[in-house]
Motif scaffolding. Structure first.
Motif, PDB file in Angstrom:
ATOM      1  N   ILE A   1       0.833  -1.201   0.000  1.00  0.00           N
ATOM      2  CA  ILE A   1       0.000   0.000   0.000  1.00  0.00           C
ATOM      3  C   ILE A   1       0.869   1.253   0.000  1.00  0.00           C
ATOM      4  N   LYS A   2       1.979   1.206   0.716  1.00  0.00           N
ATOM      5  CA  LYS A   2       2.865   2.366   0.829  1.00  0.00           C
ATOM      6  C   LYS A   2       3.778   2.534  -0.380  1.00  0.00           C
ATOM      7  N   ASN A   3       3.805   1.534  -1.247  1.00  0.00           N
ATOM      8  CA  ASN A   3       4.669   1.573  -2.429  1.00  0.00           C
ATOM      9  C   ASN A   3       3.968   2.339  -3.548  1.00  0.00           C
ATOM     10  N   LYS A   4       4.506   3.488  -3.909  1.00  0.00           N
ATOM     11  CA  LYS A   4       3.855   4.353  -4.897  1.00  0.00           C
ATOM     12  C   LYS A   4       3.915   3.789  -6.318  1.00  0.00           C
ATOM     13  N   ASN A   5       4.612   2.691  -6.505  1.00  0.00           N
ATOM     14  CA  ASN A   5       4.632   2.056  -7.819  1.00  0.00           C
ATOM     15  C   ASN A   5       3.362   1.249  -8.088  1.00  0.00           C
ATOM     16  N   HIS A   6       2.573   1.025  -7.027  1.00  0.00           N
ATOM     17  CA  HIS A   6       1.308   0.315  -7.182  1.00  0.00           C
ATOM     18  C   HIS A   6       0.180   1.343  -7.322  1.00  0.00           C
ATOM     19  N   HIS A   7      -0.464   1.382  -8.484  1.00  0.00           N
ATOM     20  CA  HIS A   7      -1.536   2.357  -8.756  1.00  0.00           C
ATOM     21  C   HIS A   7      -2.872   1.629  -8.699  1.00  0.00           C
ATOM     22  N   VAL A   8      -3.484   1.694  -7.552  1.00  0.00           N
ATOM     23  CA  VAL A   8      -4.701   0.910  -7.337  1.00  0.00           C
ATOM     24  C   VAL A   8      -5.818   1.793  -6.813  1.00  0.00           C
ATOM     25  N   TRP A   9      -7.017   1.281  -6.944  1.00  0.00           N
ATOM     26  CA  TRP A   9      -8.174   2.012  -6.431  1.00  0.00           C
ATOM     27  C   TRP A   9      -9.283   1.040  -6.064  1.00  0.00           C
ATOM     28  N   GLN A  10     -10.232   1.546  -5.304  1.00  0.00           N
ATOM     29  CA  GLN A  10     -11.409   0.779  -4.911  1.00  0.00           C
ATOM     30  C   GLN A  10     -12.660   1.578  -5.232  1.00  0.00           C
ATOM     31  N   PRO A  11     -13.748   0.926  -5.630  1.00  0.00           N
ATOM     32  CA  PRO A  11     -15.007   1.637  -5.827  1.00  0.00           C
ATOM     33  C   PRO A  11     -15.622   2.042  -4.484  1.00  0.00           C
ATOM     34  N   PHE A  12     -16.085   3.264  -4.415  1.00  0.00           N
ATOM     35  CA  PHE A  12     -16.828   3.779  -3.268  1.00  0.00           C
ATOM     36  C   PHE A  12     -18.252   4.030  -3.749  1.00  0.00           C
ATOM     37  N   ASN A  13     -19.198   3.272  -3.234  1.00  0.00           N
ATOM     38  CA  ASN A  13     -20.567   3.300  -3.732  1.00  0.00           C
ATOM     39  C   ASN A  13     -21.500   4.009  -2.755  1.00  0.00           C
ATOM     40  N   VAL A  14     -22.267   4.932  -3.271  1.00  0.00           N
ATOM     41  CA  VAL A  14     -23.266   5.645  -2.476  1.00  0.00           C
ATOM     42  C   VAL A  14     -24.617   5.467  -3.159  1.00  0.00           C
ATOM     43  N   ALA A  15     -25.594   5.020  -2.391  1.00  0.00           N
ATOM     44  CA  ALA A  15     -26.953   4.895  -2.920  1.00  0.00           C
ATOM     45  C   ALA A  15     -27.920   5.483  -1.902  1.00  0.00           C
ATOM     46  N   TYR A  16     -28.932   6.165  -2.399  1.00  0.00           N
ATOM     47  CA  TYR A  16     -29.938   6.702  -1.489  1.00  0.00           C
ATOM     48  C   TYR A  16     -31.320   6.532  -2.103  1.00  0.00           C
ATOM     49  N   GLY A  17     -32.307   6.458  -1.233  1.00  0.00           N
ATOM     50  CA  GLY A  17     -33.683   6.287  -1.681  1.00  0.00           C
ATOM     51  C   GLY A  17     -34.636   6.965  -0.719  1.00  0.00           C
ATOM     52  N   ARG A  18     -35.853   7.143  -1.178  1.00  0.00           N
ATOM     53  CA  ARG A  18     -36.854   7.886  -0.415  1.00  0.00           C
ATOM     54  C   ARG A  18     -38.037   6.995  -0.053  1.00  0.00           C
ATOM     55  N   LYS A  19     -38.482   7.091   1.182  1.00  0.00           N
ATOM     56  CA  LYS A  19     -39.711   6.425   1.567  1.00  0.00           C
ATOM     57  C   LYS A  19     -40.859   7.147   0.877  1.00  0.00           C
ATOM     58  N   PRO A  20     -41.757   6.441   0.216  1.00  0.00           N
ATOM     59  CA  PRO A  20     -42.827   7.113  -0.537  1.00  0.00           C
ATOM     60  C   PRO A  20     -43.576   8.123   0.316  1.00  0.00           C
ATOM     61  N   SER A  21     -43.846   9.278  -0.266  1.00  0.00           N
ATOM     62  CA  SER A  21     -44.550  10.339   0.477  1.00  0.00           C
ATOM     63  C   SER A  21     -45.951   9.931   0.868  1.00  0.00           C
ATOM     64  N   ASN A  22     -46.529   8.999   0.086  1.00  0.00           N
ATOM     65  CA  ASN A  22     -47.895   8.556   0.389  1.00  0.00           C
ATOM     66  C   ASN A  22     -47.931   7.280   1.219  1.00  0.00           C
ATOM     67  N   ALA A  23     -46.753   6.894   1.781  1.00  0.00           N
ATOM     68  CA  ALA A  23     -46.742   5.705   2.638  1.00  0.00           C
ATOM     69  C   ALA A  23     -47.612   5.947   3.857  1.00  0.00           C
ATOM     70  N   PRO A  24     -48.477   5.020   4.197  1.00  0.00           N
ATOM     71  CA  PRO A  24     -49.370   5.236   5.353  1.00  0.00           C
ATOM     72  C   PRO A  24     -48.583   5.372   6.646  1.00  0.00           C
ATOM     73  N   LYS A  25     -48.950   6.340   7.459  1.00  0.00           N
ATOM     74  CA  LYS A  25     -48.303   6.508   8.759  1.00  0.00           C
ATOM     75  C   LYS A  25     -48.790   5.416   9.705  1.00  0.00           C
ATOM     76  N   ARG A  26     -47.865   4.966  10.571  1.00  0.00           N
ATOM     77  CA  ARG A  26     -48.188   3.918  11.522  1.00  0.00           C
ATOM     78  C   ARG A  26     -48.366   4.508  12.898  1.00  0.00           C
ATOM     79  N   SER A  27     -49.320   3.989  13.599  1.00  0.00           N
ATOM     80  CA  SER A  27     -49.579   4.495  14.948  1.00  0.00           C
ATOM     81  C   SER A  27     -48.600   3.887  15.944  1.00  0.00           C
TER      82      SER A  27
END
Length: 258
Positions: A232-258
């Motif tokens: 990892i410390k060796n600058k001759n190795h050019h590597v990378w990893q995917p960083f994944n971000v996903a987001y979603g929304r709870k439907p606005s018309n979802a029934p509220k629960r008591s």
């Protein structure tokens, strides 16, 4: 994962790198300017929750974790709680505007159960965001070292054996859609070894997994970790990893629960 001071410093560095990958943003979900309540699951050192509380100074922010390693001097609108995300949550239905999940691939036993609780606790129209780094090592010029790849392969094997696979971009989208979130968006960022930026990174992620899950000897496990760290410390190795971000929304018309 260990919780000693060296590991806490590594986690804080990890946070700063992720901020850079997101161009200074602490999240991508479109939560607006004035959310009322935000929950950070698996908060770790609490550094994301602190930044969030500073960003949204009129918002109640809660960070939860199994370990009490968070600072005591925090913004007045932030509190930390000891809680197990894999158990049933004590929070009320429809009580949060945003729930944040980051870097928890190794910890989540059942994404379906976790996201069911997320869905229940979000207000209709509220957002969830999942941000995870994949363990796989990629190189555009084929300079990834043997021990890099060996280390990543063993981590993947360990996670698969535990039935806790690392979250890919496709999986991040699928688990949110399966949990009935809508308007799901995902983004893949290219990051340079963000899981392994500190000297403790390889042992923190690998040692327990290799010995306890794969049954490797301590000596063999340490050899893989230390040789991967050297590469990892060796600058001759050019590597990378995917960083994944996903987001979603709870439907606005979802029934509220008591």
């Amino acid at each position: 994962m260990p919780t000693n001071e060296k590991e806490q410093d590594r986690l804080d560095m990890h946070h700063e790198i992720m901020l850079q990958l997101l161009e200074g943003k602490i999240h991508l979900a479109l939560i607006g300017d004035s959310p009322q309540r935000i929950l950070d699951i698996g908060t770790g050192t609490g550094i994301w929750a602190v930044d969030c509380a500073d960003t949204y100074s009129s918002t109640e922010v809660i960070g939860t974790d199994l370990s009490s390693i968070q600072p005591s001097w925090v913004p007045r609108n932030l509190k930390f709680e000891i809680d197990d995300m894999d158990q049933d949550w004590s929070y009320q239905n429809d009580s949060f505007d945003f729930i944040h999940i980051r870097n928890l691939s190794q910890s989540v036993q059942n994404w379906g159960k976790l996201l069911k609780e997320v869905y229940r606790c979000l207000k209709p129209g509220g957002y969830v965001e999942v941000a995870e780094v994949e363990f796989k090592i990629l190189s555009d010029d084929d300079t990834a070292g043997y021990w890099f790849s060996r280390f990543a392969d063993l981590l993947d094997e360990s996670c698969d054996k535990l039935q806790r696979p690392t979250v890919t971009a496709e999986m991040a989208r699928d688990i949110l859609e399966t949990a009935k979130f809508e308007d799901v968006k995902r983004m893949e960022k290219i990051g340079a070894m963000v899981l392994l930026t500190a000297d403790a990174g390889t042992e923190a992620y690998g040692l327990a997994m290799f010995t306890r899950v794969l049954g490797m000897s301590t000596e063999d496990s340490l050899e893989v970790c230390r040789k991967a760290s050297a590469e990892i410390k060796n600058k001759n190795h050019h590597v990378w990893q995917p960083f994944n971000v996903a987001y979603g929304r709870k439907p606005s018309n979802a029934p509220k629960r008591s």
